[in-house]
Design a protein around this motif. Structure first.
Motif, PDB file in Angstrom:
ATOM      1  N   ALA A   1      19.510 -72.896 -23.389  1.00 36.30           N
ATOM      2  CA  ALA A   1      20.133 -72.945 -22.188  1.00 36.30           C
ATOM      3  C   ALA A   1      21.565 -72.923 -22.129  1.00 36.30           C
ATOM      4  CB  ALA A   1      19.536 -74.260 -21.247  1.00 36.30           C
ATOM      5  N   SER A   2      22.148 -72.457 -23.065  1.00 37.63           N
ATOM      6  CA  SER A   2      23.617 -72.411 -23.170  1.00 37.63           C
ATOM      7  C   SER A   2      24.089 -71.012 -23.735  1.00 37.63           C
ATOM      8  CB  SER A   2      24.135 -73.309 -24.280  1.00 37.63           C
ATOM      9  OG  SER A   2      23.882 -72.510 -25.737  1.00 37.63           O
ATOM     10  N   LEU A   3      25.610 -70.851 -23.847  1.00 41.96           N
ATOM     11  CA  LEU A   3      26.007 -69.522 -24.045  1.00 41.96           C
ATOM     12  C   LEU A   3      25.684 -69.369 -25.490  1.00 41.96           C
ATOM     13  CD1 LEU A   3      29.821 -69.974 -22.966  1.00 41.96           C
ATOM     14  CD2 LEU A   3      28.378 -68.644 -21.802  1.00 41.96           C
ATOM     15  N   VAL A   4      24.955 -69.949 -26.400  1.00 42.44           N
ATOM     16  CA  VAL A   4      24.732 -69.382 -27.599  1.00 42.44           C
ATOM     17  C   VAL A   4      23.065 -69.262 -27.685  1.00 42.44           C
ATOM     18  CG1 VAL A   4      26.725 -70.233 -28.945  1.00 42.44           C
ATOM     19  CG2 VAL A   4      24.676 -71.672 -28.703  1.00 42.44           C
ATOM     20  N   ALA A   5      22.549 -69.169 -26.439  1.00 44.33           N
ATOM     21  CA  ALA A   5      21.119 -68.834 -26.532  1.00 44.33           C
ATOM     22  C   ALA A   5      20.357 -67.648 -27.378  1.00 44.33           C
ATOM     23  CB  ALA A   5      20.691 -68.362 -24.981  1.00 44.33           C
ATOM     24  N   SER A   6      21.434 -66.548 -27.524  1.00 50.51           N
ATOM     25  CA  SER A   6      20.568 -65.148 -28.346  1.00 50.51           C
ATOM     26  C   SER A   6      20.692 -65.944 -29.818  1.00 50.51           C
ATOM     27  CB  SER A   6      21.513 -64.143 -28.340  1.00 50.51           C
ATOM     28  OG  SER A   6      22.756 -64.507 -28.679  1.00 50.51           O
ATOM     29  N   PHE A   7      21.612 -66.822 -30.184  1.00 44.36           N
ATOM     30  CA  PHE A   7      21.673 -67.191 -31.700  1.00 44.36           C
ATOM     31  C   PHE A   7      20.416 -68.287 -31.641  1.00 44.36           C
ATOM     32  CE2 PHE A   7      23.027 -71.138 -34.250  1.00 44.36           C
ATOM     33  CZ  PHE A   7      22.944 -70.160 -35.662  1.00 44.36           C
TER      34      PHE A   7
ATOM     35  N   VAL B   1      36.775 -73.923 -18.566  1.00 48.68           N
ATOM     36  CA  VAL B   1      35.438 -73.218 -19.036  1.00 48.68           C
ATOM     37  C   VAL B   1      34.730 -74.275 -19.598  1.00 48.68           C
ATOM     38  CG1 VAL B   1      34.495 -70.855 -20.131  1.00 48.68           C
ATOM     39  CG2 VAL B   1      37.012 -71.385 -19.391  1.00 48.68           C
ATOM     40  N   PRO B   2      34.049 -75.214 -18.730  1.00 51.07           N
ATOM     41  CA  PRO B   2      32.992 -76.305 -19.442  1.00 51.07           C
ATOM     42  C   PRO B   2      32.060 -75.670 -20.271  1.00 51.07           C
ATOM     43  CG  PRO B   2      32.918 -76.368 -17.213  1.00 51.07           C
ATOM     44  CD  PRO B   2      34.272 -75.158 -17.632  1.00 51.07           C
ATOM     45  N   LEU B   3      31.402 -74.549 -19.849  1.00 48.61           N
ATOM     46  CA  LEU B   3      30.423 -73.852 -20.606  1.00 48.61           C
ATOM     47  C   LEU B   3      30.783 -73.713 -22.100  1.00 48.61           C
ATOM     48  CD1 LEU B   3      28.643 -71.342 -18.358  1.00 48.61           C
ATOM     49  CD2 LEU B   3      27.771 -73.306 -19.313  1.00 48.61           C
ATOM     50  N   LEU B   4      32.073 -73.530 -22.492  1.00 50.42           N
ATOM     51  CA  LEU B   4      32.620 -73.334 -23.951  1.00 50.42           C
ATOM     52  C   LEU B   4      32.645 -74.511 -24.775  1.00 50.42           C
ATOM     53  CD1 LEU B   4      35.301 -70.463 -24.093  1.00 50.42           C
ATOM     54  CD2 LEU B   4      33.243 -70.638 -25.213  1.00 50.42           C
ATOM     55  N   VAL B   5      32.925 -75.262 -24.034  1.00 48.49           N
ATOM     56  CA  VAL B   5      32.979 -76.971 -24.437  1.00 48.49           C
ATOM     57  C   VAL B   5      31.590 -77.193 -24.921  1.00 48.49           C
ATOM     58  CG1 VAL B   5      33.448 -79.194 -24.128  1.00 48.49           C
ATOM     59  CG2 VAL B   5      34.948 -77.624 -23.106  1.00 48.49           C
ATOM     60  N   GLU B   6      30.486 -77.118 -24.046  1.00 47.10           N
ATOM     61  CA  GLU B   6      29.120 -77.201 -24.470  1.00 47.10           C
ATOM     62  C   GLU B   6      28.572 -76.392 -25.422  1.00 47.10           C
ATOM     63  OE1 GLU B   6      26.260 -75.639 -21.715  1.00 47.10           O
ATOM     64  OE2 GLU B   6      24.836 -77.158 -22.384  1.00 47.10           O
ATOM     65  N   ALA B   7      29.140 -74.961 -25.659  1.00 46.20           N
ATOM     66  CA  ALA B   7      28.910 -74.182 -26.677  1.00 46.20           C
ATOM     67  C   ALA B   7      29.192 -74.822 -28.020  1.00 46.20           C
ATOM     68  CB  ALA B   7      29.144 -72.842 -26.381  1.00 46.20           C
ATOM     69  N   ARG B   8      30.517 -75.030 -28.000  1.00 44.71           N
ATOM     70  CA  ARG B   8      31.116 -75.931 -29.146  1.00 44.71           C
ATOM     71  C   ARG B   8      30.097 -76.982 -29.567  1.00 44.71           C
ATOM     72  NH1 ARG B   8      36.663 -78.041 -28.552  1.00 44.71           N
ATOM     73  NH2 ARG B   8      35.675 -79.598 -27.423  1.00 44.71           N
ATOM     74  N   GLU B   9      29.995 -77.845 -28.667  1.00 43.93           N
ATOM     75  CA  GLU B   9      29.262 -79.101 -29.203  1.00 43.93           C
ATOM     76  C   GLU B   9      27.773 -78.698 -29.801  1.00 43.93           C
ATOM     77  OE1 GLU B   9      29.028 -81.267 -25.506  1.00 43.93           O
ATOM     78  OE2 GLU B   9      31.042 -81.849 -25.699  1.00 43.93           O
ATOM     79  N   ILE B  10      27.121 -77.596 -29.198  1.00 45.21           N
ATOM     80  CA  ILE B  10      25.970 -77.227 -29.570  1.00 45.21           C
ATOM     81  C   ILE B  10      25.936 -76.616 -31.141  1.00 45.21           C
ATOM     82  CG2 ILE B  10      24.019 -75.420 -29.110  1.00 45.21           C
ATOM     83  CD1 ILE B  10      24.546 -76.051 -26.381  1.00 45.21           C
ATOM     84  N   ILE B  11      27.162 -75.731 -31.402  1.00 41.65           N
ATOM     85  CA  ILE B  11      27.227 -75.115 -32.634  1.00 41.65           C
ATOM     86  C   ILE B  11      27.671 -76.261 -33.728  1.00 41.65           C
ATOM     87  CG2 ILE B  11      28.876 -73.580 -34.025  1.00 41.65           C
ATOM     88  CD1 ILE B  11      26.533 -72.440 -32.298  1.00 41.65           C
ATOM     89  N   THR B  12      28.568 -77.268 -33.374  1.00 40.75           N
ATOM     90  CA  THR B  12      28.918 -78.376 -34.252  1.00 40.75           C
ATOM     91  C   THR B  12      27.444 -79.227 -34.415  1.00 40.75           C
ATOM     92  OG1 THR B  12      31.115 -78.530 -32.964  1.00 40.75           O
ATOM     93  CG2 THR B  12      30.415 -80.444 -34.636  1.00 40.75           C
TER      94      THR B  12
END
Ligand code: ZN
Length: 519
Positions: free
Chosen positions: A458-464, A424-435
């Motif tokens: 443009a990521s899984l955390v777009a609503s945040f 699930v590479p999208l989750l890795v990306e989301a983690r990087e964005i939150i970090t």
């Protein structure tokens, strides 16, 4: 210093002479006489020395040598000498710092009673007061706390505003703190924007309002103080960001299950897991070194947090030496040879000792056990037995293992996380964005916000990210300035404690008097 004999009048409030002192059971009765010949008329303020009659006032004073003290004041009534004054006769007035008119306690005792009530509340204070030989009831204590109320506060220019629960999920109030003087200044009975707005309107000098995101307080502050800077609360921002990652994991659980389900029979993952652990080790070493280097230069913890972007807790642990690593020689010594080992394994060379001999010929310095253990783990991972079939952890656990817990994973956790990161590479990306968001806030790097928003939208955390865009000015202020509601949170904790001591009978004025009168 010169020694002097203790005169009896030194034991009673100023302005009185002792006439007699007798023991009466558990109490000491002290009769006193005012030293002044005159008194001020409360009607016109004129001084009068024309005595009309005498009477006795009985009060309680501070205890003396373990005995309650009853003070009998030989007071007088005076005639007012002013022709036009409506008060023909008045009772003797004393200095308010000694005896207030109508008081049943001397001013100095009243002060002690007030402090007891503020510190302990009604009932606990009353039982403590009995031990101190201060005869005051529960109700009296609370009455004194109420009557004395809150000290007036200096006009604040930087405030924090937040809500607190009278009763969880039922009824809320508002607390406002002066962030510069680090003290609470008022409690409001609800958390309606109109109530906050009304209070804020009366304080036009306020320049900075720290408040949580998405809510009535932002609206109230905008209306009441249109020129004030609003600061989104950093603590809430960090929390919301972490929560956004948890949401991303929840949204991805279907893909996570697929990835973890195939994990046990995928030997590639073992290599990936070993790499994750090794990376974790390197990251820890880097972090420790960077923090210790700053500490050697005598940089403060707060400043190290800002420079490195690591959390305060982590910096503390490193400085206390609680994070020095058990060096993982095995993984690290094998790290460079993993691709070669993988290739050998795939080609059917599965004997650990043989592999070690080949490696040794290539210059590998580790022991044979390092390689045989690797081979054993590898073999186990390839066995599709039911025991090693992995249970999928909860979204919350996955979120933790992928972030805070990432550097201290157990072996099986590492395999699971490796599977998720691969699948699930999208989750890795989301983690990087939150970090990156957390780091931006800790480093106060407000120039990073726009590029961050672009990436996050443009990521899984777009609503945040969209929520941040709606409150962008305040978030920018939160990153750039040092004001935060952290201390307001602390006051809310104190408030909860006071509230609990009142057994649910807390009224706003009393809560306020106890919280604010005490600081
Ligand atoms: Zn008068």
């Amino acid at each position: 210093m010169m020694q002097r004999a203790l005169r009896p009048s030194a034991l009673v409030p100023r302005g009185f002479d002792v006439e007699s002192a007798v023991c009466d059971g558990a109490a000491t009765v002290i009769t006193v006489r005012p030293t002044s010949d005159t008194s001020l008329c409360p009607g016109c303020g004129a001084i009068s020395g024309r005595i009309h009659s005498r009477y006795q006032r009985r009060l309680t004073d501070l205890p003396l040598a373990g005995r309650t003290v009853r003070l009998v004041v030989a007071a007088r009534r005076f005639r007012c000498v002013t022709v036009m004054c409506v008060r023909r006769i008045f009772t003797e007035r004393f200095d308010d710092s000694a005896l207030a008119p109508w008081a049943r306690r001397t001013a100095r005792l009243d002060l002690v009673v007030h402090h007891l009530g503020v510190a302990l509340g009604g009932r606990p204070a009353a039982s403590f007061a009995r031990r101190l030989m201060l005869p005051v009831s529960n109700d009296t204590l609370l009455r004194v706390v109420r009557r004395r109320g809150c000290p007036p506060f200096p006009a604040p220019s930087v405030i924090g505003i937040d809500d607190w629960a009278w009763r969880r999920n039922q009824r809320y109030g508002t607390i406002i703190c002066d962030l510069e003087r680090r003290r609470p200044i008022t409690l409001l009975p609800d958390r309606e924007p109109a109530t906050a707005q009304a209070w804020l309107t009366g304080q036009p000098q306020i320049a900075v309002v720290a408040r949580d995101r998405g809510g009535g307080y932002a609206l109230a502050a905008a209306k009441a103080l249109p020129h004030a800077t609003q600061v989104a609360d950093r603590w809430h921002l960090m929390e919301n960001a972490s929560h956004a990652f948890l949401d991303a994991v929840r949204k991805s659980m279907r893909q996570v299950r697929i990835a973890v389900g195939s994990a046990t029979i995928n030997p590639d993952l073992l290599t990936a897991a070993e790499r994750i652990q090794y990376e974790g080790y390197l990251r820890r070493e880097d972090t420790n070194a960077a923090i210790l280097k700053q500490a050697e230069k005598r940089v403060s913890i707060k400043e190290i947090v800002r420079l490195t972007g690591h959390s305060r807790g982590l910096v503390r642990r490193v400085l206390r030496g609680q994070r020095s690593d058990v060096f993982r020689v095995r993984e690290s010594s094998l790290e460079h040879h993993l691709p070669w080992l993988d290739a050998q394994w795939a080609a059917g060379h599965c004997n650990g000792a043989d592999l070690w001999r080949c490696l040794k010929a290539q210059g590998f310095r580790g022991s044979v056990r390092v390689v045989t253990e690797w081979a054993t783990r590898r073999r186990r991972a390839e066995m599709p037995d039911t025991q090693s079939l992995q249970r999928v952890p909860s979204a919350r656990t996955i979120a933790r293992l992928m972030t805070n817990g990432r550097d201290t994973l157990s072996k099986s956790e590492t395999v699971t996380i490796a599977a998720i990161e691969q699948g699930v590479p999208l989750l890795v990306e989301a983690r990087e964005i939150i970090t990156a968001f957390h780091t931006m806030i800790r480093k106060k790097a407000h120039g990073d916000l726009d590029p961050w928003l672009e990436r996050a939208c443009a990521s899984l955390v777009a609503s945040f990210a969209n929520g941040i865009i709606k409150d962008k000015a305040a978030v920018n202020a939160a990153i750039a300035t040092s004001w935060s509601n952290g201390q307001t949170e602390g006051q809310i904790t104190k408030l909860k404690l006071v509230k609990r001591q009142m057994y649910g009978r807390a009224k706003l004025d009393l809560l306020q008097a106890r919280l604010i009168g005490a600081t």
